[in-house]
Design a protein around this motif. Sequence first.
Motif, PDB file in Angstrom:
ATOM      1  N   ALA A  75       0.834  -1.211   0.000  1.00 42.18           N
ATOM      2  CA  ALA A  75       0.000   0.000   0.000  1.00 42.18           C
ATOM      3  C   ALA A  75       0.862   1.253   0.000  1.00 42.18           C
ATOM      4  CB  ALA A  75      -0.932  -0.010   1.212  1.00 42.18           C
ATOM      5  N   GLU A  76       1.949   1.254   0.757  1.00 41.54           N
ATOM      6  CA  GLU A  76       2.847   2.406   0.766  1.00 41.54           C
ATOM      7  C   GLU A  76       3.516   2.589  -0.586  1.00 41.54           C
ATOM      8  OE1 GLU A  76       4.334   2.519   5.429  1.00 41.54           O
ATOM      9  OE2 GLU A  76       5.346   1.194   4.007  1.00 41.54           O
ATOM     10  N   LEU A  77       3.910   1.483  -1.208  1.00 43.08           N
ATOM     11  CA  LEU A  77       4.539   1.556  -2.528  1.00 43.08           C
ATOM     12  C   LEU A  77       3.562   2.110  -3.553  1.00 43.08           C
ATOM     13  CD1 LEU A  77       6.828   0.940  -4.540  1.00 43.08           C
ATOM     14  CD2 LEU A  77       5.941  -1.406  -4.690  1.00 43.08           C
ATOM     15  N   PHE A  81       4.000   5.452  -5.673  1.00 41.21           N
ATOM     16  CA  PHE A  81       3.953   5.370  -7.133  1.00 41.21           C
ATOM     17  C   PHE A  81       2.957   6.379  -7.697  1.00 41.21           C
ATOM     18  CE2 PHE A  81       1.900   3.569 -10.928  1.00 41.21           C
ATOM     19  CZ  PHE A  81       2.986   3.417 -11.765  1.00 41.21           C
ATOM     20  N   ASP A  82       1.755   6.398  -7.131  1.00 42.86           N
ATOM     21  CA  ASP A  82       0.729   7.331  -7.625  1.00 42.86           C
ATOM     22  C   ASP A  82       1.170   8.778  -7.491  1.00 42.86           C
ATOM     23  OD1 ASP A  82      -0.949   5.270  -8.351  1.00 42.86           O
ATOM     24  OD2 ASP A  82      -2.247   5.428  -6.597  1.00 42.86           O
ATOM     25  N   ARG A  83       1.796   9.102  -6.373  1.00 40.42           N
ATOM     26  CA  ARG A  83       2.231  10.475  -6.163  1.00 40.42           C
ATOM     27  C   ARG A  83       3.398  10.847  -7.074  1.00 40.42           C
ATOM     28  NH1 ARG A  83      -0.375  12.912  -2.302  1.00 40.42           N
ATOM     29  NH2 ARG A  83      -1.672  11.647  -0.925  1.00 40.42           N
ATOM     30  N   PHE A  84       4.282   9.902  -7.325  1.00 40.73           N
ATOM     31  CA  PHE A  84       5.417  10.184  -8.207  1.00 40.73           C
ATOM     32  C   PHE A  84       4.931  10.476  -9.623  1.00 40.73           C
ATOM     33  CE2 PHE A  84       8.651   8.998 -11.272  1.00 40.73           C
ATOM     34  CZ  PHE A  84       9.775   9.645 -10.787  1.00 40.73           C
ATOM     35  N   VAL A  85       4.066   9.616 -10.147  1.00 36.30           N
ATOM     36  CA  VAL A  85       3.621   9.831 -11.530  1.00 36.30           C
ATOM     37  C   VAL A  85       2.776  11.103 -11.642  1.00 36.30           C
ATOM     38  CG1 VAL A  85       3.756   7.396 -12.133  1.00 36.30           C
ATOM     39  CG2 VAL A  85       1.613   8.302 -11.282  1.00 36.30           C
ATOM     40  N   TRP A 223      -1.248   1.046 -14.079  1.00 35.98           N
ATOM     41  CA  TRP A 223      -0.611   1.979 -15.015  1.00 35.98           C
ATOM     42  C   TRP A 223      -1.204   3.344 -14.756  1.00 35.98           C
ATOM     43  CZ3 TRP A 223      -1.934   5.634 -18.567  1.00 35.98           C
ATOM     44  CH2 TRP A 223      -0.928   6.058 -19.457  1.00 35.98           C
ATOM     45  N   ARG A 224      -0.347   4.365 -14.697  1.00 37.64           N
ATOM     46  CA  ARG A 224      -0.818   5.713 -14.437  1.00 37.64           C
ATOM     47  C   ARG A 224      -0.135   6.697 -15.395  1.00 37.64           C
ATOM     48  NH1 ARG A 224      -4.225   3.378 -12.283  1.00 37.64           N
ATOM     49  NH2 ARG A 224      -4.992   3.511 -10.137  1.00 37.64           N
ATOM     50  N   PRO A 225      -0.896   7.678 -15.890  1.00 35.89           N
ATOM     51  CA  PRO A 225      -0.301   8.718 -16.736  1.00 35.89           C
ATOM     52  C   PRO A 225       0.557   9.663 -15.909  1.00 35.89           C
ATOM     53  CG  PRO A 225      -2.591   9.231 -16.303  1.00 35.89           C
ATOM     54  CD  PRO A 225      -2.337   7.878 -15.696  1.00 35.89           C
ATOM     55  N   LEU A 226       1.556  10.218 -16.510  1.00 36.27           N
ATOM     56  CA  LEU A 226       2.387  11.210 -15.836  1.00 36.27           C
ATOM     57  C   LEU A 226       1.685  12.558 -15.806  1.00 36.27           C
ATOM     58  CD1 LEU A 226       5.916  10.454 -17.359  1.00 36.27           C
ATOM     59  CD2 LEU A 226       5.038   9.733 -15.139  1.00 36.27           C
ATOM     60  N   GLY A 227       1.975  13.316 -14.746  1.00 36.48           N
ATOM     61  CA  GLY A 227       1.550  14.698 -14.673  1.00 36.48           C
ATOM     62  C   GLY A 227       0.077  14.916 -14.402  1.00 36.48           C
ATOM     63  N   MET A 228      -0.554  14.044 -13.619  1.00 36.56           N
ATOM     64  CA  MET A 228      -1.998  14.150 -13.399  1.00 36.56           C
ATOM     65  C   MET A 228      -2.342  14.689 -12.014  1.00 36.56           C
ATOM     66  SD  MET A 228      -3.679  13.402 -16.118  1.00 36.56           S
ATOM     67  CE  MET A 228      -5.319  13.010 -15.545  1.00 36.56           C
TER      68      MET A 228
END
Length: 237
Positions: A75-77, A81-85, A223-228
Motif C-alpha cells: 500500500a505504501e509503494l 507510485f501514484d504520487r510520483f507519476v 498503469w498511471r499517466p504522468l503529470g496528473m
Amino acid sequence: MRYAIYFSPPPDDPLTATASEWLGRDAFSGQMLDPPASLSLPVAQWQDLVAEPQRYGFHATLKAPFALREGRTEAELVDAFDRFVATTETLAFPQIVVGQLGPFFALVPDDLHPPLQVFAASVVEAFEPFRAPLSEADIARRRPERLTPAERQNLDRWGYPYVMSEFRFHMTLTGPVDGSLAPHVHAELRQRFAPYANAPLAIDGLALFVERSRGEPFTIHRWRPLGMLQDNRKILP
C-alpha cells in the motif's frame, strides 16, 4: 513477491497491441496470445526468441525488480507510485528504432537523450527506499565478476548494474539471437514495428509491475499517466 517500475505505453496504445502480439502475451491482462499473424519464422523458433521477454511483458526497465524492504508495505509503494507519476512531467525523445543490444533486439532511441537519462535516474532514486537489499544469490546471478567497475558499483548501491550513467533505454523484443539468424529477425521486426520506428516516442506514463512469486510472469498491477496532479492534496483517479 517482487515489484518493478517500468515504462509501458498505455493499454490502448497501438504499440502496446503490436508488441504484445509479437511477444505472445499481454502484460496488462496476463493473457497468453496466439503466435503473431504472418510470421516468417517457424513458430518453435519464434517461441524460443520471445520466451524471456514474454515473461517480463513489453516494457523499458527503470527500477529493476525488487522485493520490498522490511517494514514497507505494498500500500505504501502504491501510494508513492501514484504520487510520483502525478507530479512528474511527460517527456519524449525524437526517434525510436529497432536496434540491437549485443545479441538482443529492442526498440531503442536512435541516440542518447539526456532528459531521458535524468528521468530514469529520478525513478531509481525515488523508489530506492522500498527496495530490500539483494541476497547473495541475487548478486551472483548478475555475474559481478563480468561487470565493469561502474556497473558493479551500481549493483551494490542501487541493486541493478544498468542505471545512472550506465542506463540505456530499451524495450526488449527478443532473447539472444544467433548471429546467422540476426538479419532475418531484424527484417521481421523492422516490418512489424515500421509504424513506430523512426518516429518520436512519448514517455507519458509508468507501470507498476508485479511478480507474484519468483519465475512467474510479470503483470501490470497499475498503469498511471504522468503529470496528473489535480492539486496539492488529491490525485486524479
